[in-house]
Design an enzyme around this catalytic site. Sequence first.
Site, PDB file in Angstrom:
ATOM      1  N   SER A  22      -5.987   2.201   2.133  1.00  0.00           N
ATOM      2  CA  SER A  22      -4.833   3.109   2.236  1.00  0.00           C
ATOM      3  C   SER A  22      -3.808   2.715   3.281  1.00  0.00           C
ATOM      4  CB  SER A  22      -5.316   4.536   2.496  1.00  0.00           C
ATOM      5  OG  SER A  22      -5.867   5.092   1.323  1.00  0.00           O
ATOM      6  N   LYS A  78      -1.696   4.761  10.238  1.00  0.00           N
ATOM      7  CA  LYS A  78      -2.302   5.026   8.926  1.00  0.00           C
ATOM      8  C   LYS A  78      -3.720   4.486   8.901  1.00  0.00           C
ATOM      9  CE  LYS A  78      -2.271   6.645   4.818  1.00  0.00           C
ATOM     10  NZ  LYS A  78      -3.689   6.978   5.070  1.00  0.00           N
ATOM     11  N   THR A  79      -4.610   5.286   8.372  1.00  0.00           N
ATOM     12  CA  THR A  79      -5.998   4.865   8.200  1.00  0.00           C
ATOM     13  C   THR A  79      -6.199   4.234   6.828  1.00  0.00           C
ATOM     14  OG1 THR A  79      -6.607   7.029   7.331  1.00  0.00           O
ATOM     15  CG2 THR A  79      -6.879   6.682   9.704  1.00  0.00           C
ATOM     16  N   GLY A  80      -7.329   3.572   6.678  1.00  0.00           N
ATOM     17  CA  GLY A  80      -7.755   3.034   5.389  1.00  0.00           C
ATOM     18  C   GLY A  80      -9.265   2.990   5.365  1.00  0.00           C
TER      19      GLY A  80
END
Length: 278
Positions: free
Chosen positions: A65, A210-212
Amino acid sequence: MAQADHRSFSFAAAMLIAGAMLPNSAQAQTVPVKPYLDCTLILEAASGKTLHREGTCDERFSPASTFKVPLAAIGYDAGILEDQHKPLWDYQPRFNAVARDRKPVDPTIWEADSVIWYSREMTARLGPRSFAAHVAKLGYGNGDVSGDRGQNNGLTHSWISSSLTISPEEQTGFLRRLLSGSLPVSGKAHEMTRAILPSFSAGDWTVKGKTGSIWLRNAAGEIDRKRPLGWFVGWADNKDRRVVFARLLIGAERTDGIPGRKLRDAFLKELPVLMKAK
């Protein structure tokens, strides 16, 4: 599994990172399996000077993501996205989303809640040629949005444990260009992409990032729940100082929770300490 010619999922990396040794092979008995991969990379945003580097930061993996950052820049540049709250798209049953994502979503909600169906609606509106051209133009990772081999699913899956890969080094390089306004997209695309990323606090630092989250695949192409991969990428401001960062962790055992969010929470606690002596 990413295609064989991708650096990040070469035979050696697959054996080393995904832990997928054949059970009765001599190689499995003689070659130690690295239990996890870890990288923390922090740079001065303007100069690119390395402030903190720990672990392996030059290997490419699926962005998961975190790809929503370049996808936002693409969406605004292509005119699909308008501002922080437009377009607002209603959920459709054909999206087959998890329960929490069955709701109206705008660009800000999309980034904050990491809503995959919104990403896929954007790529569908771009179409395969335009999507591939935009990613290539950005110089993002290996630029490969072909998807799983033989599946024709690049528009929906290429950034999720598939063909598109990027290293922490490349993540920070991309973020520096986003902040400096030097990506090959419009000024509005730069501004809006920066605006819709989620904000957090880390001591005296204000963080946008932003995380993923994914799980790696083994040699058979199956999801390995013992290899959770988490990303947290973004930038942080403290008075007149700005840094960019990429944090990547591949775990060595099955864990509860979402890998990227757990990594984000840990990094937000670590950042003030890491920067204190810098």
